[in-house]
Write an enzyme that holds these catalytic residues in place. Structure first.
Site, PDB file in Angstrom:
ATOM      1  CG  ASP A 108       5.439  -0.345   9.485  1.00 17.05           C
ATOM      2  OD1 ASP A 108       4.617   0.571   9.691  1.00 17.05           O
ATOM      3  OD2 ASP A 108       5.120  -1.441   9.004  1.00 17.05           O
ATOM      4  CG  HIS A 165       2.331   0.059   7.016  1.00 19.59           C
ATOM      5  ND1 HIS A 165       2.095  -0.051   8.361  1.00 19.59           N
ATOM      6  CD2 HIS A 165       1.366  -0.667   6.404  1.00 19.59           C
ATOM      7  CE1 HIS A 165       1.034  -0.826   8.563  1.00 19.59           C
ATOM      8  NE2 HIS A 165       0.563  -1.201   7.380  1.00 19.59           N
ATOM      9  CD  GLU A 181      -2.518  -3.358   7.242  1.00 20.24           C
ATOM     10  OE1 GLU A 181      -3.461  -3.896   7.822  1.00 20.24           O
ATOM     11  OE2 GLU A 181      -1.431  -3.097   7.802  1.00 20.24           O
TER      12      GLU A 181
END
Ligand code: ACM
Length: 722
Positions: A165, A243, A299
């Site tokens: 991430d 991410h 996301e």
């Protein structure tokens, strides 16, 4: 062995009762057996007396302790346990079943030995997981293995390892060495300074003072082998396509802008992204035998894709209409690749966007709907909805806790989660629920001690949801057991939260009797709760809570736990009014914010006050001004109208700049009864409340309340009308 009757909840509760009877009937030289198993087994019958033994002989086996593989038993993780005064026999079809029998024995073991008991047990779900983010903060392998040990003790069997991430890349990849050389360390440990504060830079490995770390392949092999010994599968997660900011520090050509710090999404139109994905996943699959490989999927901002020439060219070539299809294109590619290697893809629920890949399983985190949608389409799911299963959320009122990402999931709320609500799905659809998982994201969790504090004891609730049949679960039954396990966790060196001193004050509004019943509960057990109803500080001499407190007009409740005559923590405060506006129709001229409805259109007139967090489902929030009219049904003599508002500037919750009251007899002509400005500064970052109370003598049928929103969210819990 004869089959055992299935115990009902009453009979299980009766287990403690039975042993009291048994004690009364025999010489009392042995301590009463205490059975506090988590997760609670499916069938348990407590017998008389103990088999004398110790933990070493339970683990290693000894004379009179038999672990027997019985291929006739159904269920890969099921086991049967018979403990008599003369010995122990565990049976299971697999080594995993015997391993769980052993964990149960370890939990049963006490100073007198193992209580005589027969147990038939098997899990509700095959997937009982915890997720651990090691990117935002890196945790050494010793900590990961410590968590694995505790997971096994509670029969959790999946560790979802969030390895990559923006916080840093955490796993050695031979073909792309720069991932760990360039993107596993950073300038700051503190996430608020590094990420939120915008002072974001990665640093090469070996830079003095750099913060971070990664697991070598040897570390990973050690973790995976240790987990396998504990019958736990480690599911690796490598994030695609979002991410992934850290990847572009090492390999900037893989993002649309071709340079680091330009965004977190892979370039979908670039062939190199797919080579990278395949190469990395190949090394990952060599290390992790897990059937499921997690590819992230959550996301992605998709921002650069809208203008990137390569992404746009791909969209034209494939006839795609939205950037969602670009994401889906990449996930389809991963699905094909992983499937071709005999494994299965799992991803966060955004992988539904633009079309779900044919073999994909879905982790439902943004609520439950994506999970339900996926099982209806025949896909497997793991349920991990944020409102219940996020262990990085606050577990008690924020003002009593270390800084957290937000949210509010006290253990009672976690425990209340049922992944398959009654009657909502067909039996065929239900088969696609693999299970449940608690997630711990670590932006604001920098140390192993803090990690354990956030995970435990809430992970025990996750374990029981995953294992125990729904009809055998209740908070009242779980509460004493989880309390008994706090010292167990501490003895294992786990820095578990010791549970909250807050009183959970809930209400039931009876509009026929025109009264409110107020109920009090605590996480701690046993808990002697003393309370007052006049706003005064409770003392040891104040009434002890036993049954509902009935309120027919107003009460200022203050309640606290007392132990050895001492108040524990601060009293919990709740104002209760059976006021004249309760259940009256309300019309809003402003837009309600869907995420903060507080239960629906009558939330401001339901008698329910909020607690110290706007996330308790009792505070109604708006991004607009509030502008509403309440219809009292007939012209009424009114004396007082008040509303209470919250401020917590961290998450963007502000006091209204002013609140205005207007009244009307006909609903057309309104008379202003005053405007009250806030007295709280927008610069004050503390948790603050202001009550705006208008007093007067008005004849009116319609009551209008307006509140001006300064810039963010405004939150109100109730409009109280007298
Ligand atoms: C997530 O919480 N972003 C899956």
């Amino acid at each position: 062995m004869t089959s055992l009757p299935k115990l009902t909840k009453q009979v299980m509760t009766g287990a403690a009762f039975c042993c009291t009877l048994w004690l009364a009937g025999c010489a009392q030289q042995q301590p009463a057996p205490v059975v506090n198993l988590i997760p609670k087994p499916v069938n348990l019958t407590l017998g008389e007396g103990y088999f004398r033994t110790d933990s070493a002989s339970i683990c290693d086996g000894a004379e009179n302790i038999r672990y027997v593989i019985n291929p006739d038993m159904a269920g890969e993780e099921a086991y049967r346990l018979t403990v008599t005064k003369n010995g122990i026999e565990a049976q299971a079809a697999t080594e995993t079943g015997l391993f769980y029998a052993r964990q149960t024995l370890l939990q049963l073991l006490q100073s007198g030995g193992v209580p005589c008991v027969t147990i038939e047990d098997s899990p509700r779900f095959g997937y009982r997981g915890l997720h651990l983010d090691v990117s935002r903060h890196f945790f050494p392998k010793e900590e990961v293995m410590k968590l694995i040990d505790v997971m096994a003790y509670y029969k959790l069997n999946r560790l979802h390892f969030h390895l990559t991430d923006a916080g840093g890349w955490r796993i050695q990849i031979d073909k792309y060495p720069k991932l760990t050389q360039e993107a596993a360390f950073r300038t700051e440990s503190d996430w608020r300074k590094w990420w939120d504060g915008g002072d974001r830079k990665y640093l090469p490995e070996g830079t003095e003072g750099a913060y971070g770390g990664y697991y070598t392949k040897a570390d990973i092999r050690e973790i995976v082998a240790h987990a396998a010994e504990k019958h736990i599968t480690v599911i690796p997660e490598i994030e695609f396509p979002g991410h992934s900011d850290e990847v572009f520090q090492a390999y900037p050509e893989l993002c649309c802008a071709g340079k680091p710090y330009s965004g977190g999404d892979f370039c979908i139109g670039n062939e190199k992204s797919y080579r990278f994905m395949e190469d990395v996943l190949t090394e990952i699959m060599e290390l992790f035998p897990s059937e499921y490989i997690h590819i992230g999927g959550d996301e992605a901002t998709k921002a650069e894709w809208k203008t990137c020439p390569k992404c746009q060219a791909l969209m034209r070539r494939e006839g795609m209409k939205s950037v969602d299809e670009l994401q889906s294109y990449m996930i389809h590619h991963a699905d094909q690749f992983i499937t071709s290697k005999g494994r299965k893809l799992i991803g966060w629920d955004e992988i539904l966007q633009g079309g779900l890949a044919p073999n994909a399983a879905v982790m439902s985190w943004r609520g439950e709907e994506a999970g339900f949608r996926s099982v209806r389409m025949g896909h497997n799911v793991v349920m991990t909805p944020g409102n219940y299963m996020y262990l990085d959320f606050y577990q008690a009122f924020p003002n009593t806790q270390p800084y957290a990402i937000g949210g509010y999931t006290p253990i009672k709320k976690v425990y209340s989660y049922n992944p398959i609500p009654k009657d909502s799905l067909t039996a065929k659809e239900e088969k696609h629920f693999m299970g449940v998982q608690g997630n711990t994201w670590t932006e604001y969790i920098p140390t192993p001690e803090h990690l354990e504090y956030m995970m435990f004891p809430r992970a025990l609730a996750v374990a029981e949801i995953g294992w125990t049949p729904q009809d055998l679960r209740s908070w009242e039954d779980f509460k004493p057991r989880v309390n008994a396990h706090i010292p167990v966790l501490h003895r294992k060196g786990i820095n578990a939260f010791t549970l909250s001193n807050e009183i959970d004050i809930t209400m039931s509004v009876d509009t026929l009797k025109k009264q409110i019943s107020v109920f009090m509960d605590a996480e701690k057990h046993p808990a002697e709760i003393h309370y007052t109803t006049d706003g005064s500080e409770p003392t040891q001499a104040s009434p002890i809570y036993k049954d509902a407190v009935i309120v027919t007009d107003s009460a200022d409740i203050r309640a606290a736990i007392f132990k050895d005559g001492q108040m524990q923590g601060e009293p919990t405060v709740k104002r209760v009014d059976y006021h004249r506006g309760i259940n009256k129709p309300i019309h809003y001229y402003n837009r309600l914010y869907p995420g903060y409805m507080a239960g629906g259109m009558n939330a401001l007139l339901d008698g329910y006050r909020g607690s110290l967090t706007y996330l308790d489902g009792r505070w109604q929030g708006y991004l607009d001004n509030l502008d509403c009219v309440i219809d009292m049904g007939e012209i009424t003599d009114l004396h007082k109208v008040s509303s209470r508002w919250m401020q917590l500037t961290g998450p963007g919750v502000y006091q209204p700049t002013e609140v205005e009251l207007l009244t009307s007899e006909d609903g057309k002509t309104f008379t202003s009864r005053g405007t009250m400005p806030t007295t709280i500064s927008q610069d004050d970052s503390r948790l603050l409340f202001q009550e705006y109370t208008f007093w007067g003598e008005w004849k009116a049928r319609y009551v209008k309340v307006k509140a001006k929103n300064p810039k963010g969210f405004i939150f109100v819990d109730e409009i109280v009308i007298w």
